[in-house]
Design an enzyme around this catalytic site. Structure first.
Site: not given
Length: 314
Positions: A244-246
């Site tokens: 879950v990058h951001d």
């Protein structure tokens, strides 16, 4: 001490979690959000942003920005072709319809005015989508090179990419903008590439832990992560997990211990390669000609990431 920042994003599922976390964390002040073409078209990114902010009860100004890349007429592979068989970024993200509205005025002049205002000296800019708006703002107002105290970017990959073998989506979607921003000479640049985000993925157990918190932000975030897990489940040979990058960029603002491995390097983005368009080049050679222009995070601590999400969403 509260960290005040502006978020520039292309709100899909992980940007939405970043917004919910930014609105909920006591150590963060989300001053404004600007939206850009990327995960979804800019009008959908703006709608998704407003939905997330309304759910969080956050009255934060939103300005819509670039509807296309800086130079190219569309993504290197048009979104309609790239995502023709994918429902990964579902419309509305399953969030209630927005009741608030975006402000008048394009994101780029807003960013230029915001960061040249002496009242905002020391503020951070976080970018979790293609860097089109920021490249446009730098072209409008060259003084931003000195006025933006810190830029934290989710983008690139030191190892394998995701949209191609070489490139991560955000830099691939507008490589000319990414190269313009990273070569501009900003005072401090921190890049959070796939290497870091993939080192601390979330699982079904993490979703259950968020659901147990019971807040609207935690419940919505769990739903968004579960959607990502379901998308990846078909190709997983074990219990699926998903990066879950951001939100990692937002987490770093209050938890600088999040990244356990990072390198100072000269970075650039390939704009003309037949197979490498959008590739992040991380040059750590001691004999390189160019000085370091960014810090690149390579590994994150999963326990720190989870602690941040629980504190922000609980």
């Amino acid at each position: 001490m509260t960290v005040r920042f502006v978020l520039d994003c292309d709100t899909g599922s992980d940007d939405a979690i970043a917004i919910l976390a930014a609105a909920g964390h006591p150590g963060l002040e989300l001053a404004a959000v600007t939206t850009v073409n990327g995960n979804v078209a800019v009008e959908h990114a703006t709608d998704n942003t407003l939905r997330a902010l309304d759910l969080a009860g956050a009255r934060v100004p939103v300005h819509a920005g670039a509807a296309r890349p800086l130079v190219r007429p569309d993504l290197p592979v048009p979104r309609a072709v790239l995502n023709k068989d994918s429902a990964f970024q579902k419309h509305g993200l399953g969030l209630p319809e927005a009741v608030s509205a975006a402000r008048e005025g394009h994101a780029a002049p807003f960013l230029a005015a915001y960061f040249t205002d002496p009242a905002h000296a020391g503020d951070t800019l976080v970018a979790t989508g293609p860097l089109t708006n920021i490249a446009l703002a730098l072209a409008l107002e060259p003084r931003l090179v000195e006025r933006i105290a810190r830029l934290v970017v989710m983008g690139g990959a030191h190892g394998n990419g995701n949209v191609t073998a070489a490139a991560e989506f955000n830099f691939w979607a507008d490589p000319e903008a990414a190269e313009a921003v990273l070569s501009a000479g900003l005072r401090e640049v921190v890049i959070v590439p796939l290497d870091a985000t993939h080192s601390a993925p979330l699982t079904g157990a993490d979703c259950a832990a968020l659901e147990a918190l019971g807040t609207p932000g935690a419940l919505a975030s769990a739903q968004l992560v579960r959607h990502r897990l379901d998308h990846d489940r078909a190709s997983a040979s074990h219990d699926p997990s998903s990066p879950v990058h951001d939100p990692m960029c937002v987490a770093y603002l209050v938890r600088p211990d999040l990244f356990t491995e990072a390198v100072a390097a000269h970075v650039a983005v390939e704009t003309a390669g037949a197979r490498t368009t959008g590739q992040l080049l991380v040059d750590t050679r001691p004999w390189r000609d160019e000085p370091a222009n960014a810090t690149v995070a390579l590994r994150a601590a999963p326990e720190v990431y989870r602690e941040f999400l629980h504190e922000a969403l609980g």
